[in-house]
Design a protein around this motif. Structure first.
Motif, PDB file in Angstrom:
ATOM      1  N   LYS A 140     -16.480  -6.564 -18.107  1.00 57.66           N
ATOM      2  CA  LYS A 140     -17.703  -6.639 -18.927  1.00 57.66           C
ATOM      3  C   LYS A 140     -18.057  -5.269 -19.501  1.00 57.66           C
ATOM      4  O   LYS A 140     -18.401  -5.150 -20.684  1.00 57.66           O
ATOM      5  N   LEU A 141     -17.993  -4.242 -18.672  1.00 62.43           N
ATOM      6  CA  LEU A 141     -18.326  -2.896 -19.134  1.00 62.43           C
ATOM      7  C   LEU A 141     -17.351  -2.406 -20.207  1.00 62.43           C
ATOM      8  O   LEU A 141     -17.761  -1.819 -21.216  1.00 62.43           O
ATOM      9  N   LYS A 143     -15.532  -4.247 -22.237  1.00 61.42           N
ATOM     10  CA  LYS A 143     -15.770  -5.016 -23.470  1.00 61.42           C
ATOM     11  C   LYS A 143     -17.016  -4.494 -24.186  1.00 61.42           C
ATOM     12  O   LYS A 143     -17.031  -4.367 -25.404  1.00 61.42           O
ATOM     13  N   LYS A 144     -18.053  -4.199 -23.415  1.00 63.97           N
ATOM     14  CA  LYS A 144     -19.276  -3.662 -24.012  1.00 63.97           C
ATOM     15  C   LYS A 144     -18.983  -2.325 -24.700  1.00 63.97           C
ATOM     16  O   LYS A 144     -19.416  -2.082 -25.829  1.00 63.97           O
ATOM     17  N   GLY A 147     -17.182  -2.701 -27.928  1.00 62.80           N
ATOM     18  CA  GLY A 147     -17.891  -3.377 -29.016  1.00 62.80           C
ATOM     19  C   GLY A 147     -17.460  -4.818 -29.194  1.00 62.80           C
ATOM     20  O   GLY A 147     -17.687  -5.430 -30.229  1.00 62.80           O
TER      21      GLY A 147
END
Length: 148
Positions: A140-141, A143-144, A147
């Protein structure tokens, strides 16, 4: 000798430390991950193409380029070498005779089949220092940060 520490502000200093940690981590993981690939006698890019075709089937060069995150010029050389070494072959796309599909040969299938489990075992060893929750959070991190 005592070096003077230069600060660019709390945010920038932390961002720089984060970038350095991420870069060092990537380099370390990549080095360990490619160890078993190099033992197969093909390059990392060649292995990526063979693995993609093994799991997804025949593909056009442009699709392969997109999936393995490479440039078209580099992919042309990678595929040429795989053809030369007998791991893949070009076949006319029956839906568009102007286009070639790249297919695994028996030699290519054998190389991947004989080595992919060893490769995944190596990846498991790299990432098993993290719990499943940590892996999910890391994904998740990343991917964040990407972007995505």
């Amino acid at each position: 000798m005592n070096k003077k520490k230069i600060s660019y502000g709390l945010d920038s200093d932390l961002n720089l430390k984060t970038l350095i940690a991420l870069s060092r981590c990537y380099n370390s993981v990549h080095k360990r991950e490619t160890k078993t690939i190099k033992e197969t006698g093909v390059t990392v890019s060649q292995f990526a193409v063979l693995e993609l075709l093994y799991h997804k089937g025949d593909m056009r060069v442009c699709e392969i380029t997109e999936k393995v995150l490479s440039t078209s010029g580099n992919m042309t050389v990678v595929i040429e070498n795989l053809v030369k070494d007998g791991f893949v072959e070009r076949n006319i796309d029956p839906t568009d005779r102007r286009v070639n599909l790249i297919s695994l040969t028996e030699k290519g299938k054998k190389l991947i089949a004989d080595n992919f489990v060893k490769h995944t075992d190596n990846i498991d060893n790299i990432f098993n220092v993290l719990s499943d929750a940590e892996k999910d959070n890391l994904i998740k991190l990343l991917k964040k940060l990407s972007g995505v």
